[in-house]
Scaffold this motif. Structure first.
Motif, PDB file in Angstrom:
ATOM      1  N   HIS A   1      23.324  29.698  37.878  1.00 26.35           N
ATOM      2  CA  HIS A   1      23.514  28.741  36.787  1.00 26.35           C
ATOM      3  C   HIS A   1      23.857  29.463  35.484  1.00 26.35           C
TER       4      HIS A   1
ATOM      5  N   GLN B   1      27.257  28.969  33.240  1.00 23.61           N
ATOM      6  CA  GLN B   1      27.296  28.696  31.809  1.00 23.61           C
ATOM      7  C   GLN B   1      28.191  29.687  31.080  1.00 23.61           C
ATOM      8  N   ARG B   2      28.121  30.955  31.476  1.00 21.60           N
ATOM      9  CA  ARG B   2      28.958  31.975  30.821  1.00 21.60           C
ATOM     10  C   ARG B   2      30.445  31.710  31.026  1.00 21.60           C
TER      11      ARG B   2
ATOM     12  N   GLY C   1      31.801  28.735  32.163  1.00 24.88           N
ATOM     13  CA  GLY C   1      32.201  27.335  32.102  1.00 24.88           C
ATOM     14  C   GLY C   1      32.495  26.728  33.460  1.00 24.88           C
TER      15      GLY C   1
END
Length: 220
Positions: free
Chosen positions: A78, A82-83, A85
């Protein structure tokens, strides 16, 4: 879920090759391209570092499959999503009742303590033992297959969990290096650990495996 998230033509989705083809087929049906990443050798789930190495400018999502009752390192995955996208989707296994899981864990503990000549599974992170998957030492697939045939001949119901990695199937063939996936497909064997097994049946599994295991130990 892929379509609902807007994943489609021109997108890439990172998936495991260790398992069945359903996940890769779902990506294809959404119009995207499945991209295969390697697994962690202990959990048999996608390895976060391998996933990061498979990401390109066209990557839109990662499908994480929890395997054999072990969970992937979903926190790292996860964070990676997030890093970059990326959408992180999870596919789990059907949940068994708690008492059944407890009995499987009890039988797995018995096998862990008694088996010799095979590498027993890592039981960390709340393993529920949907399958009890060992590694058979020796010369990869030929020795694993011979070991499985010999066990069946002794009345032990065992099976090869992944016969062919998805990236080796004709419809998804890729020229990609997945050493842990290849090794797992060549060495793994699922032994019975069902809650219905009697103590005598468990003893038969141990006796049959231990009688064969020593013959497959690598020479030093």
């Amino acid at each position: 879920m892929l379509r609902a998230a807007g994943v489609g033509v021109g997108d890439e989705v990172v998936v495991p090759a260790f398992g069945n083809a359903e996940v890769a087929e779902a990506v294809t049906l959404a119009g995207a391209l499945p991209v295969f990443a390697d697994i962690d050798p202990l959990t048999y789930c996608l390895d976060a570092s391998a996933v990061e190495g498979a990401i390109t400018a066209r990557s839109a999502a990662v499908v994480v499959v929890h395997r054999f009752g072990r969970w992937a390192d979903i926190r790292r995955l996860h964070a990676l999503g997030q890093r970059h996208g990326l959408l992180i989707l999870e596919q789990g296994e059907s949940e068994a009742p708690y008492d059944e899981i407890a009995q499987r864990r009890q039988r797995a503990g018995y096998l862990d303590a008694k088996l010799r000549g095979v590498r027993t599974p890592d039981g960390g992170d709340g393993h529920t033992y949907q399958q009890y998957v060992v590694r058979v030492p020796g010369n990869g697939r030929p020795d694993r297959d011979a070991f499985a045939r010999a066990l069946r001949g002794k009345g032990v119901d065992c099976r090869v969990p992944v016969k062919t990695p998805v990236h080796r199937l004709p419809e998804f063939r890729r020229c990609v290096s997945l050493p842990e996936t290849e090794r797992a497909a060549d060495e793994t064997l699922a032994l019975p650990v069902d809650a219905s097994l009697t103590k005598r049946e468990m003893q038969r599994v141990v006796s049959a495996c231990n009688a064969l295991g020593g013959l497959l130990q690598p020479a030093f």
